[in-house]
Structures are given as C-alpha cells and as structure tokens.
Enzyme design. Structure first.
Site, PDB file in Angstrom:
ATOM      1  N   GLU A  52       0.813  -1.220   0.000  1.00  0.00           N
ATOM      2  CA  GLU A  52       0.000   0.000   0.000  1.00  0.00           C
ATOM      3  C   GLU A  52       0.849   1.275   0.000  1.00  0.00           C
ATOM      4  OE1 GLU A  52      -2.590  -3.227   1.832  1.00  0.00           O
ATOM      5  OE2 GLU A  52      -0.529  -2.508   2.147  1.00  0.00           O
ATOM      6  N   PHE A 114     -11.742  -7.195  13.818  1.00  0.00           N
ATOM      7  CA  PHE A 114     -10.639  -7.646  12.968  1.00  0.00           C
ATOM      8  C   PHE A 114     -10.310  -6.579  11.926  1.00  0.00           C
ATOM      9  CE2 PHE A 114      -9.227  -9.961   9.081  1.00  0.00           C
ATOM     10  CZ  PHE A 114      -7.998 -10.380   9.566  1.00  0.00           C
ATOM     11  N   GLN A 115      -9.042  -6.231  11.833  1.00  0.00           N
ATOM     12  CA  GLN A 115      -8.520  -5.216  10.907  1.00  0.00           C
ATOM     13  C   GLN A 115      -9.233  -3.871  11.077  1.00  0.00           C
ATOM     14  OE1 GLN A 115      -8.360  -6.914   6.890  1.00  0.00           O
ATOM     15  NE2 GLN A 115      -6.265  -7.603   7.312  1.00  0.00           N
ATOM     16  N   LYS A 164     -17.761  -0.902   5.456  1.00  0.00           N
ATOM     17  CA  LYS A 164     -18.121  -1.989   4.548  1.00  0.00           C
ATOM     18  C   LYS A 164     -19.632  -2.077   4.348  1.00  0.00           C
ATOM     19  CE  LYS A 164     -17.187  -6.857   3.593  1.00  0.00           C
ATOM     20  NZ  LYS A 164     -16.448  -8.081   4.030  1.00  0.00           N
ATOM     21  N   MET A 480      23.934   9.086   3.516  1.00  0.00           N
ATOM     22  CA  MET A 480      23.883  10.369   4.209  1.00  0.00           C
ATOM     23  C   MET A 480      24.158  10.195   5.701  1.00  0.00           C
ATOM     24  SD  MET A 480      23.663  13.594   3.706  1.00  0.00           S
ATOM     25  CE  MET A 480      22.684  14.125   2.295  1.00  0.00           C
TER      26      MET A 480
END
Length: 581
Positions: A52, A114-115, A164, A480
């Site tokens: 993502e 969940f999630q 959802k 760096m």
C-alpha cells in the site's frame, strides 16, 4: 437522474464523474465490495501494487507529474495504516491526493474488530480533511468534496474512509451539481494595495532575490515567474521542491539554496536586502539557524496558505493568494514603476553574485582509487537523458546530487520527497509518473538503502507494462547517515553498512522481476551503460552503479548552524564578501 445502485457502485460512479483514470491499490476485506464494480469500469484503470505504501507514492508521482489528483485505495487496518507514510508525505509537499480506504462495518466500529483501525483519527494531523462515511447516500458528496479539497487552495491529501456496510447497502447515485462548503473558501486573488506596495519595494531594493518554493510548481506559475525575472533582472534561487520552476540554464538562476545548496544561492539569500518569497515556507533546511538567516532582508511573502505567512519569519508585505494570480498582477505593477523611472541598478549586486558563482562552483572530487564517482553518474545521466525526462529520487545523498548535478529546465520533471524525507519514494513515484505521462522517459534515481524498501513495485511495473528506468546509486551504505558519522561521530560507522555491493545481487534481482539488469562500476563505462538503458523501452531497467562509498555531499550547512557557516568542502568555508551593493 438518480439510479438504484449499491454503495460500492456509487463509489465507482463517483470516481468516473471525478474524471479519475487510474487508481493504485490493493483489495482486502473491508474494501472488497468496491473492487467488484471497479472491474467493470470502462474509464477507471486499477493498478494492483505490491504494498500500500507503493500505492500512495505512485499516486503522488502521478499527481506531481501531471498536476491532477492522484488516487490510491486500500482496505481497513494495516492496509490503511500502510498509506499513512505517503499521506504524510503528500501533506508535507502539498501533493493533491485522495486516499480511499475501507472500514469495518458501522456496528463494529470501536469494538477492536478484525482489521479495525481509526484511520480517520490517525491521519487527522496529516490531511487537509478526512471523512468517515457510514451512509451509502453520502458517498458521491464525500468524493466530490474530497477532490475539490485536494486540488484547490494549497493542494494536499484527503482521506475518505467508507464502512463496509455502506459499500454493501442499496442507495441511489446522484452526482452533486455543486459543492456547498461555506467554511472552505481559499483566497486566490491578491489584494491590489499589497501588490502595489510589493512592486514599490521590489524596484527600490539594492540586493533583491526571488526565493522560489514548490508552491510555484503546484500553482503552474513557472511562466509568470519567468516573466517577472526577465522584467526585473533579479537573481533567482529555487528550493529542492522548486527545481525546474525556473530554468537552470537561465543566467539569473543562482541554484538551489539550503543545507546542501550552492554557495552562490545561499550567499544571495544571506546578503539580500529583500526576499521576494513565492510559494516557499522558510523551511529549516533552507534557513539553517533561523535567527541568523538573511538578517538584513525585508520580506514579501506570497503564499496561498495564510498559516505559512509569518509562521517562521516575520513578513513586511504578506500576500495571501495563488502565486500565479499574484504574479500576473505583480508584473504589470512593476512595469508601471519602471515606466515612472523607479528602478534600482543591480549591477553591483550582480558583481558580488557572479564573484561567488565563479569562485565556488558546484563540483566534486574524483576518487583516487579509480572507482566510480556517484556525482559523475548522475551528471552524465542528466546530460545524456536531457531535461525533457522526469526524474524521481529517494532520500539521502543521491537525492542531493540529483538536485545539484542534473539540469532542470521544466516544472514537474523533478519529483522527490522534500518535507518528510521518505526513503522508498522513488520507484513507486516513478511508476505513477510514467502512468500519468506514458510518452516521457522516467528515471528513478535511487540509493541502495531506499531501493530495498519499495523495489517490489518492479513487479507491478513489469506486469502492467510501465517501463521505468532505475539508476541505483549503490554505495553499499546508508550514505547520508554515513556522511554524518564521518563528520560528527569520529568515523564510527554504527549500522550504516548495507553490504549492497555483494548482497543482494541487484542484476539478478532485476532479472527475477522480469526487468533488464545492468551493472556498472567503471567510469569509462558510464555513458554506454546509460545509452543501453535508454535503448530498452519494453521492460523496466535497473542499473546497479557501484560507486565509491566515501563520496560526500558538498556544500553543507551542519544541522543547527547558520547559513554563514556553510562549508564548500570538508575543511573549506567560503569567505563571504562584505561589500554592500
């Protein structure tokens, strides 16, 4: 006429009405209902990324290259939180972005389902605005407002989080005819009296500088900037985010200011008596120690975001406006002053500036052991590929060298993570830029540290026929950080050796992804290697330039120091000329 659809179908119709042509994303449980109608869309292309974060940076690259709103999509929980970095990146660099995320169904919100993650709360500080849509009827309005917010005023990211059950619910699709957002009315037109006062101050200044920031590019104001510069003969500096807003080849261009800017550009700001600040925010990487920055200069500050004016530096003439609109009025106002014989001779100022430019040109040391200089690679890349290509970069030494040693002539051709400094930006941003500008050559200039954070998107590029080219500046280090350890930590190289000259084999990695992999470790092979990469346009190309690890970025202003303490090389500070213009 309203149509009976599901919320998911309404979302896809809304994207079509918003003229979206591509979405970068990954499906998952909460957003899954949207992916079914998305499959049937005739105008919206979905590109399945491998992470993502890659979706977000690709959307940023698309937006920065095209000037249009970039769109990314993810599911709830970890899908959404993986978008946090590119959202923060877009927020810092004013990139127009709409991120669409799925959320658990409404009744489950707050139950640690969940999630589940409160992505709206998480992203509140790093978005222009964000939405939690729980009613399918609200989807078209939220999407239309999101695109308006992302692209108007100071551009930036907007999040639309949709539950959802809202995606699954039945609704009617009705695209709003207009937007009613009474609390959001960006000021785009400048105040006429302030423009006249700015013009008067410009023609009276003895040592003026046009301090140009990324807002000039976001506003599409490069043409207007050129008109003001040509009219006045005033020197121009372009920040890291503004590279390409003014042609590097123009004799008035002094280069990039800041921590790793040219001595001439830094000196121009430091010794100026007037800063004409256009779409810049007095960032710490430009100003150094703020109390010692351009202490003799008055300030005209033009910015569309009123919060930026006076935030870091006191301003004499504040102008809240779209910088393009302001310049369109400022040019004739200055012309009127000139017509009235109000004009200061800048000859003495240019003598000082040209002295600095001649005495302290950008350069680099050639490695004594005959190994490959990273600056040579990047310089030759720019010379061979040319200014019409798009260049993206990761973050670190290679980013600074790419900003220094490639000549930029056009806006929207240099894409990098300026404000947030996000490693891993380059490859997915190049992917998005190539999708948005398929006829342009796109080079991702990346470091071996950055590349290993997001190189999985090479699979996305290969499968979707997105033939980007990657110049991997492989110094086998976190370069760096290693430079700072050399300068400030007695050469104690704690956890900066990546062993990238040996592991992984980037040529084999490229081959595994179906790309062309090339290795180059000799100066005499640089040109023919770049030319070979340029001849390959049917698959992505990865060139592993194995470079000297001890190369450093110069000039440099150490963190916390003032710009007067700039060092041209490790033990060489310029002797500022004190003459008054």
């Amino acid at each position: 006429m309203a149509e009976n659809v599901t919320g998911a179908e309404s979302l896809v119709r809304s994207l079509e009405h918003a003229d979206v042509d591509v979405v970068f994303g990954i499906p998952g449980g909460a957003i899954l209902p949207a992916y079914d109608p998305l499959m049937d869309s005739k105008s919206v292309r979905h590109i399945l990324v491998r992470h993502e974060q890659g979706a977000g940076h690709a959307a940023e690259g698309y937006a920065s290259a095209t000037g249009r709103v970039g769109v990314c999509m993810a599911t709830s929980g970890p899908g959404a939180t993986n978008l946090v970095t590119p959202i923060a990146d877009a927020h810092m660099d004013s990139v127009p972005l709409v991120a669409i995320t799925g959320q658990v169904s409404g009744p489950f919100i707050g139950t640690d389902a969940f999630q589940e993650a409160d992505i709206r709360g998480i992203t509140m500080p790093i978005t222009k605005h964000n939405y939690l849509v729980t009613n399918a009827d609200d989807i078209p309005r939220a999407i239309k407002e999101a695109f308006h917010l992302a692209s108007s005023g100071r551009p930036g990211p907007v999040l639309v989080d949709i539950t959802k059950d809202a995606l699954q619910a039945n609704t009617t699709f009705d695209w709003p005819a207009f937007i009613d957002m009474p609390g959001y009315k960006p000021t785009t037109k400048p105040h006429g009296r302030q423009i006249k006062e700015a013009a008067r101050m410009i023609v009276e200044a003895k040592r003026p500088v046009l301090y140009v920031g990324g807002g000039v590019i976001r506003a599409g104001a490069a043409k207007e900037l050129r008109a003001l510069a040509d009219l006045t003969g005033i020197p121009v500096v372009t920040t890291l985010m503004a590279r390409g807003a003014f042609p590097d080849s123009h004799p008035q261009h002094m280069g990039m200011p800041g921590m790793h800017g040219s001595v001439g550009a830094v000196g121009a700001l430091q010794k100026s008596d007037l800063l004409i600040t256009l779409g810049a925010r007095f960032d710490d990487r430009v100003t150094g120690k703020l109390s010692s920055f351009a202490t003799k200069a008055k300030v005209i500050h033009i910015d569309i975001d009123p919060a930026e004016i006076g935030k870091n530096r006191q301003v004499d003439i504040p102008i809240v406006a779209d910088v393009r609109e302001a310049l369109m009025q400022l040019v004739p106002a200055v012309t009127d002053e000139f017509d009235n014989n109000n004009r200061t001779d800048l000859t003495a100022w240019w003598q000082i500036l040209n002295g600095w430019r001649d005495t302290y040109p950008l350069g680099y040391d050639v490695p004594r052991d005959g190994s490959l200089s990273p600056q040579l690679v990047i310089q030759r890349l720019g010379q061979i590929v040319g200014p019409d290509a798009i260049y993206t970069s990761g973050v670190g030494q290679h980013q600074m060298w790419a900003a220094q040693f490639i000549g930029y002539e056009n806006p929207n051709t240099w894409l990098n993570s300026g404000g947030l400094g996000t490693m891993g930006y380059s490859v997915p941003a190049a992917m998005g830029a190539k999708v948005g500008c398929p006829d342009k050559t796109v080079w991702a200039i990346d470091g071996d540290g950055c590349f290993q954070m997001t190189n999985q998107e090479l699979a996305t590029c290969r499968i979707n026929d997105i033939p980007i080219k990657v110049a991997l500046i492989n110094n086998s280090s976190l370069g760096m950080v290693r430079q700072w350890q050399t300068l400030f930590y007695n050469e104690r190289y704690s956890n900066t050796d990546l062993h990238s000259h040996s592991f992984p084999d980037f040529v084999k990695l490229a081959d595994a992804y179906g790309c062309l992999g090339i290795r180059c470790d000799r100066p005499e092979d640089v040109d023919k290697t770049i030319e070979k990469a340029m001849e390959t346009n049917d698959v992505p190309v990865v060139v592993d330039f194995q470079v000297n690890r001890d190369a450093m970025v110069w000039p440099m202003v150490a963190a916390g120091m003032g710009n007067d303490d700039i060092k041209h090389a490790r033990d060489l500070a310029p002797k500022w000329e004190r003459e008054e213009a």
